[in-house]
Write a protein that holds these residues in place. Structure first.
Motif, PDB file in Angstrom:
ATOM      1  N   ASN A   1       0.835  -1.200   0.000  1.00  0.00           N
ATOM      2  CA  ASN A   1       0.000   0.000   0.000  1.00  0.00           C
ATOM      3  C   ASN A   1       0.868   1.247   0.000  1.00  0.00           C
ATOM      4  O   ASN A   1       1.855   1.328   0.740  1.00  0.00           O
ATOM      5  N   HIS A   2       0.491   2.213  -0.818  1.00  0.00           N
ATOM      6  CA  HIS A   2       1.162   3.506  -0.853  1.00  0.00           C
ATOM      7  C   HIS A   2       1.044   4.141   0.533  1.00  0.00           C
ATOM      8  O   HIS A   2      -0.034   4.288   1.068  1.00  0.00           O
TER       9      HIS A   2
ATOM     10  N   MET B   1      11.707   3.581   2.023  1.00  0.00           N
ATOM     11  CA  MET B   1      11.484   5.025   1.920  1.00  0.00           C
ATOM     12  C   MET B   1      12.807   5.774   1.766  1.00  0.00           C
ATOM     13  O   MET B   1      12.897   6.770   1.044  1.00  0.00           O
ATOM     14  N   SER B   2      13.847   5.298   2.451  1.00  0.00           N
ATOM     15  CA  SER B   2      15.135   5.990   2.396  1.00  0.00           C
ATOM     16  C   SER B   2      15.730   5.962   1.003  1.00  0.00           C
ATOM     17  O   SER B   2      16.437   6.876   0.596  1.00  0.00           O
TER      18      SER B   2
ATOM     19  N   ALA C   1       5.770   5.554  -6.502  1.00  0.00           N
ATOM     20  CA  ALA C   1       5.348   4.352  -7.217  1.00  0.00           C
ATOM     21  C   ALA C   1       6.519   3.380  -7.356  1.00  0.00           C
ATOM     22  O   ALA C   1       6.356   2.165  -7.199  1.00  0.00           O
ATOM     23  N   GLU C   2       7.704   3.889  -7.633  1.00  0.00           N
ATOM     24  CA  GLU C   2       8.875   3.020  -7.766  1.00  0.00           C
ATOM     25  C   GLU C   2       9.166   2.285  -6.462  1.00  0.00           C
ATOM     26  O   GLU C   2       9.512   1.102  -6.463  1.00  0.00           O
TER      27      GLU C   2
ATOM     28  N   VAL D   1      -5.326   7.768  -7.670  1.00  0.00           N
ATOM     29  CA  VAL D   1      -5.536   6.942  -8.867  1.00  0.00           C
ATOM     30  C   VAL D   1      -4.299   6.932  -9.762  1.00  0.00           C
ATOM     31  O   VAL D   1      -3.873   5.881 -10.254  1.00  0.00           O
ATOM     32  N   SER D   2      -3.695   8.088  -9.971  1.00  0.00           N
ATOM     33  CA  SER D   2      -2.539   8.172 -10.860  1.00  0.00           C
ATOM     34  C   SER D   2      -1.368   7.359 -10.329  1.00  0.00           C
ATOM     35  O   SER D   2      -0.670   6.674 -11.096  1.00  0.00           O
ATOM     36  N   VAL D   3      -1.126   7.412  -9.018  1.00  0.00           N
ATOM     37  CA  VAL D   3      -0.031   6.651  -8.415  1.00  0.00           C
ATOM     38  C   VAL D   3      -0.301   5.158  -8.556  1.00  0.00           C
ATOM     39  O   VAL D   3       0.589   4.372  -8.891  1.00  0.00           O
ATOM     40  N   MET D   4      -1.542   4.751  -8.293  1.00  0.00           N
ATOM     41  CA  MET D   4      -1.896   3.333  -8.391  1.00  0.00           C
ATOM     42  C   MET D   4      -1.676   2.811  -9.810  1.00  0.00           C
ATOM     43  O   MET D   4      -1.096   1.738 -10.027  1.00  0.00           O
ATOM     44  N   VAL D   5      -2.131   3.574 -10.808  1.00  0.00           N
ATOM     45  CA  VAL D   5      -1.992   3.137 -12.198  1.00  0.00           C
ATOM     46  C   VAL D   5      -0.519   3.064 -12.588  1.00  0.00           C
ATOM     47  O   VAL D   5      -0.056   2.085 -13.185  1.00  0.00           O
ATOM     48  N   GLU D   6       0.247   4.095 -12.255  1.00  0.00           N
ATOM     49  CA  GLU D   6       1.662   4.116 -12.622  1.00  0.00           C
ATOM     50  C   GLU D   6       2.425   2.987 -11.946  1.00  0.00           C
ATOM     51  O   GLU D   6       3.267   2.327 -12.569  1.00  0.00           O
ATOM     52  N   ALA D   7       2.136   2.730 -10.666  1.00  0.00           N
ATOM     53  CA  ALA D   7       2.824   1.667  -9.942  1.00  0.00           C
ATOM     54  C   ALA D   7       2.542   0.309 -10.577  1.00  0.00           C
ATOM     55  O   ALA D   7       3.457  -0.500 -10.779  1.00  0.00           O
TER      56      ALA D   7
END
Length: 578
Positions: A155-156, A164-165, A171-172, A202-208
């Protein structure tokens, strides 16, 4: 790209490959309440849920999954069950012996946070990977023995401190987190695996998910993918977010099972999920269902959607992305406050002679014209920079058109319209979310045009601005990041969300998280301005950004406390009087 997944088995249910896209939901009862959980699961199954997920936050709840499963079988229901695990590997190992699938979160399997640490050496990074593999190995052995599947669910907002570091909350980072666990499973010969990357954005989910599908393909790890926009909220906004995000991926052949997450009763999610997947299925003569993307929705070409355009009246240029309504040959411009004004443009069908008038022109180009005469259209547009273009076509032709405009460096404003005229509010939401929603997510289009039989201007306008907000193209309302709740939720989240909406819906641009529990809440509402998070039975913690500022507030006082916090922070404004 079209992603080709391998087939795995969830109990006896095949998932992936050319099998139908499976739909599922999750109970929100207390898992120790067997009767309530079984009754709700049956309602979900009868509404179309092919898999049922149940939270198992601890060993007692995990053990009770066996009791729930036995009662469902006794009543004649053999749908595969999924245990949702957080923090407790022991609960996962208990559940894996009882149900058909367990869902684990890599962020919760990693080492505990190290305050102040913001970098890892190569050796430290590798050591933590080895510790993760050691923690995961017992579960893999149990799942292999019992034939249990695993979902690696990232999950984002819940990435480990180590991840995170290196990648930030990106997304990456989500992709790399999933890949670490996938490689461990693959190396140990465990392949009954499903992966998911979820975000409320939505954009982050799609790109990921696009990045993950590409990476899995390159590495030969083509496991099935579970899709969902997490914490989508409720009502129209939740449906627009879910359909646009899930649909943008299914249109690329990415995704094998979906869950629509709404802050509503779980059984309310299933009709929405069915409406989405029906556009990506084909009914065969023998009565079976196979996967097939509806031709007008298939994404065969990626585009760079961010194109500089010139203004044509209130369209394009520096104007906000527009919502237009089409009534016959008349075009209307919708405003955020409900105002409707005639568009100054005259509508001309592509191929007709261009009239010599002192009035802006809008050329309407439909599917067949774009297929046959795109070069001619480009020449027409090149001759007059004041023309706007309304394209009513399927995704393939719209992307071909957007690419042609980009290559010719034409600054024509492009308005997107679905070629399907919806006959109901539900169909309208689904159709516009799938197309033009997928182009809006990619940054294409200076507006969208809506036309529906029997729908009022008010309903069309609401859906239009809702889609622009869901795809992050134009902010016109408050955004609510609200979870669907589960057995960990200890307050009345559906009623609370409605109370908060009633008080804050006028705060345009503000993001408010309403989260059921402290397990997922703080991470999954990571980009919210304010958060209302369950922290115990009838208790709430309020957040400003990612920081908890007021803890242990009684539920009956918490909405007022949230309003007070927004005011103290200087983000409150009074609603305009109607």
């Amino acid at each position: 790209m079209i992603y080709h997944s391998r087939v795995v088995s969830i109990g006896g249910l095949p998932l992936g490959g050319d099998y139908p896209i499976r739909i599922q939901s999750m109970t929100n009862t207390n898992t120790l309440g067997t009767r309530a959980t079984v009754d709700q699961a049956i309602r979900m199954i009868e509404a179309g849920s092919e898999l049922v997920r149940i939270t198992a936050p601890g060993p007692k709840e995990a053990a009770n999954l066996g009791v729930i499963k036995a009662e469902l079988i006794k009543r004649g229901y053999r749908v595969p069950l999924i245990a949702d695990i957080h923090f407790n590997p022991g609960a996962a190992e208990i559940a894996a012996r009882l149900v058909e699938k367990v869902r684990i979160n890599p962020g919760n399997y990693s080492d505990r946070p190290s305050p102040g640490k913001n970098s890892w050496s190569v050796q430290e990074y590798q050591l933590e990977l080895e510790r993760i593999a050691e923690k995961l190995t017992p579960l893999l052995g149990i799942c292999r023995e019992y034939g249990t599947a695993i979902r690696i669910g990232v999950n984002h907002g819940s990435l480990s401190q180590r991840m995170m570091s290196r990648y930030g909350d990106t997304a990456e980072g989500m992709v790399q987190s999933a890949l670490e666990f996938t490689r461990i499973c693959h190396q140990q010969g465990f392949h009954n695996l499903v992966l998911s990357l979820k975000s409320s954005n939505v954009s982050v989910m799609v790109e990921a998910c696009r990045q993950l599908a590409e990476q899995l393909t390159q590495e030969g790890l083509n496991y099935p993918l579970h899709l969902g926009v997490t914490e989508a909220g409720d009502g129209e906004d939740g449906r627009l977010k879910s359909a646009s995000g899930i649909g943008a991926l299914l249109a690329r052949g990415i995704g094998d099972t979906i869950r629509v997450s709404l802050t509503e009763a779980p059984e309310a999610e299933l009709p929405v999920a069915r409406a989405i997947v029906s556009r990506f299925h084909q009914n065969l003569p023998d009565g079976t269902i196979t996967r097939q993307i509806r031709p007008d929705l298939a994404v065969s070409k990626e585009i760079n959607g961010k194109r500089e355009t010139a203004a044509s009246g209130p369209l394009g240029g520096k104007n906000p992305v527009a919502v237009l309504l089409k009534q016959g040959n008349q075009l209307l411009l919708a405003g955020e406050k409900g105002e409707i004004t005639p568009l100054p443009h005259r509508l001309v069908h592509a191929g007709q002679a261009i009239p010599e008038i002192h009035q802006p022109l809008m050329i309407l180009a439909e599917e067949e014209y774009l297929k046959a005469h795109l070069p001619v259209l480009m020449e027409t547009l090149a001759g007059d920079s004041t023309i706007a273009l309304l394209a009513a076509a399927g995704t393939t032709q719209l992307r071909r058109l957007a690419d042609a405009l980009q290559r010719r460096n034409l600054k024509t404003p492009l308005i997107l319209k679905s070629p399907v005229n919806a006959g109901s509010a539900g169909d309208l939401i689904t159709e516009i979310s799938l197309n033009p929603g997928n182009l809006l997510i990619d940054g294409a289009g200076d507006g969208l045009c809506l036309e529906a039989m029997g729908d009022s201007n008010e309903a069309l306008t609401s859906a239009g601005f809702g889609l622009l907000q869901a795809t992050r193209r134009r902010v016109s309302r408050t955004e609510y990041i609200a979870c669907p709740s589960c057995g960990r939720t200890l307050f009345h989240i559906q009623e609370t969300l409605q109370q908060i909406k009633a008080r804050t819906a006028h705060l345009k641009g503000l993001k408010i998280g309403v989260m059921g529990c402290i397990v997922n809440g703080p991470g999954e509402m990571a980009d919210a301005d304010f958060g209302y998070v369950g922290s115990g039975k009838g208790k709430v913690t309020l957040y400003k950004g990612k920081t908890p500022v007021k803890r242990g507030i009684p539920e009956n006082e918490a909405v007022e406390a949230l309003i007070a916090l927004i005011k103290e922070s200087g983000d409150w404004k009074e609603a305009e009087k109607v």
